[in-house]
Write a protein that holds these residues in place. Sequence first.
Motif, short mmCIF file in Angstrom:
data_model
loop_
_atom_site.label_atom_id
_atom_site.label_comp_id
_atom_site.label_asym_id
_atom_site.label_seq_id
_atom_site.Cartn_x
_atom_site.Cartn_y
_atom_site.Cartn_z
N HIS A 56 9.37 -14.25 16.91
CA HIS A 56 9.01 -14.77 18.22
C HIS A 56 9.50 -16.21 18.36
O HIS A 56 9.57 -16.95 17.36
CB HIS A 56 7.48 -14.71 18.39
CG HIS A 56 7.02 -14.94 19.79
ND1 HIS A 56 6.83 -16.19 20.32
CD2 HIS A 56 6.72 -14.05 20.78
CE1 HIS A 56 6.43 -16.08 21.56
NE2 HIS A 56 6.35 -14.79 21.88
N PRO A 57 9.86 -16.66 19.57
CA PRO A 57 10.30 -18.05 19.75
C PRO A 57 9.30 -19.08 19.24
O PRO A 57 9.71 -20.13 18.73
CB PRO A 57 10.50 -18.17 21.26
CG PRO A 57 10.82 -16.79 21.72
CD PRO A 57 10.00 -15.89 20.83
N LEU A 58 8.00 -18.81 19.37
CA LEU A 58 7.01 -19.75 18.85
C LEU A 58 7.07 -19.81 17.32
O LEU A 58 6.89 -20.88 16.73
CB LEU A 58 5.60 -19.35 19.31
CG LEU A 58 5.32 -19.58 20.80
CD1 LEU A 58 4.02 -18.90 21.20
CD2 LEU A 58 5.28 -21.07 21.14
N THR A 59 7.34 -18.69 16.68
CA THR A 59 7.50 -18.69 15.24
C THR A 59 8.75 -19.48 14.83
O THR A 59 8.73 -20.23 13.85
CB THR A 59 7.60 -17.24 14.71
OG1 THR A 59 6.43 -16.53 15.09
CG2 THR A 59 7.73 -17.21 13.20
N LEU A 60 9.82 -19.32 15.59
CA LEU A 60 11.05 -20.07 15.31
C LEU A 60 10.80 -21.57 15.43
O LEU A 60 11.27 -22.36 14.59
CB LEU A 60 12.15 -19.64 16.27
CG LEU A 60 12.70 -18.22 16.09
CD1 LEU A 60 13.70 -17.89 17.18
CD2 LEU A 60 13.34 -18.04 14.72
N ILE A 86 15.44 -13.43 27.57
CA ILE A 86 14.43 -13.90 28.53
C ILE A 86 13.80 -12.68 29.19
O ILE A 86 14.48 -11.93 29.90
CB ILE A 86 15.05 -14.79 29.62
CG1 ILE A 86 15.84 -15.94 29.00
CG2 ILE A 86 13.97 -15.33 30.54
CD1 ILE A 86 16.49 -16.85 30.04
N PRO A 87 12.52 -12.44 28.98
CA PRO A 87 11.88 -11.27 29.60
C PRO A 87 11.71 -11.43 31.11
O PRO A 87 11.58 -12.55 31.61
CB PRO A 87 10.52 -11.19 28.89
CG PRO A 87 10.27 -12.55 28.36
CD PRO A 87 11.60 -13.19 28.13
N SER A 99 12.49 -12.87 21.58
CA SER A 99 12.13 -12.78 23.00
C SER A 99 10.70 -13.26 23.16
O SER A 99 9.86 -13.04 22.28
CB SER A 99 12.24 -11.33 23.51
OG SER A 99 11.77 -11.22 24.85
N ASP A 100 10.42 -13.93 24.27
CA ASP A 100 9.06 -14.37 24.55
C ASP A 100 8.12 -13.18 24.69
O ASP A 100 6.92 -13.30 24.49
CB ASP A 100 9.02 -15.20 25.83
CG ASP A 100 9.88 -16.43 25.73
OD1 ASP A 100 9.41 -17.45 25.21
OD2 ASP A 100 11.06 -16.37 26.16
#
Length: 466
Positions: free
Chosen positions: A431-435, A340-341, A409-410
């Motif tokens: 990236h989480p969106l890619t996951l 989490i950034p 990580s975001d």
Amino acid sequence: MATREGSLEAPKRHPIDWKNLDFYNETSLNQEMERVFDICHGCRRCVNLCTAFPRLFDLIDESTSGELDSVNKQQLWEVVDRCYLCDMCFMTKCPYVPPHEWNIDFPHLMLRAKAVKYKNQGAGFRDKLLSSTDLMGKLATIPVVVQAVNAMNNTPAVRKIMDSTLGIHADRKLPEYTADKFRANAKPNDTFPVKDGARTPGKVAIYATCYVNYNEPGIGHDLLKILEHNEIPARLVEKEACCGMPKLELGDLDAVEKLKNENIPHLLKLAQDGYAILSAVPSCTLMYKQELPLMFPHDAAVQAVAAAMFDPFEYLALRNQDHLLKTDFKKPLGNVAYHIPCHQRVQNFGKKTRDILQLIPDTTVNTVERCSGHDGTWGVKSEHFADSMKIGRPVFKQMAASNPDYISSDCAIAARHIEQGIGESKAQKLHPLTLLRLAYDPDSTHKPAISDDQSITPTPAQVKNK
């Protein structure tokens, strides 16, 4: 003298009074820095967050009296230079933040100091270059030029020259640029009927950000695919410029205002038309949700845009609460090490990325909630690279400990920094969106949201800095 330590009241940020002439009064600034530094000296809870506080405490401990009064005042600027405005001291450690009577906001005091320094001294070529993300992106992504830039950034001899002449560390892994910019190639789908939820507008506008547009456009394409899968009509912001965060960190507040004036009219129209505005870079989202509203507290347009701005996973989690998020996942992700950034934590909406990824069957998300130490440009600089790796070391160890299938990580820059710090691993950096896109549609032919090699292979310099 305060009669209590800490506060049970919610922390409060005060407006940044940067239009007041006294804001740039160096005598007034020095008095406030000495007041705050003396309180920090007596507390020392923040010693493990970054290198700003250890440097302050070393200066005090090594002084003649062992107190702040015998520290060379010019040396206090070393503390300012080490602060990269992650906000973690304010958010997680300091017991004296407003409304406590001591009124400590260390990051915004450091911002004031950076603004005073910029007003009095300006900035060097490197810092101006690194903070001009739009200009750099436009120049570096010109066809033919982009191949040359990427080749130079990966050539050791060139990197050594960049280190000695520009002060960009030779061992820092830099993001690649792409000629296939996101905004030029995005295909948002706005044909779905709008389904507003109790917590969420039913239509979305994407603020691409410089990074997604010029460096990792796949992140933006994956976000569009996720929205399309959930039948949420989407469009791009008609016109956009840099959010201003790099200029804020430099202390160039006038440039921040110019960028605000470019962006807000376009964003305001979308907010007024009932769009949720999504930005896939936490620092950019934070800029619109916190920093600009504090810099322009009486600007109704800025406040309206702030209310419409969402982190993508914040929006998706609220969509889920509204029972409007599809959970028809087709691919388990296995073991995900997720970071989490800081600039997402500051937004105070909880661990929404983790919550969404945990909806995916047969997926374990091991969450690391600690500063990675990179920041936007801070960890790129020669004088801060070693410190950035040192700050990130606990994160590197925690991310690698579970032998993950993916590290994520975001903040894409933090993820690259973590990848470099971990070294050799079986894990893929996604990236989480890619996951999430992968879980929805594992057979998608769209390339992942990274442009470099997904395997994590260290250079000798990276191993040396572990």
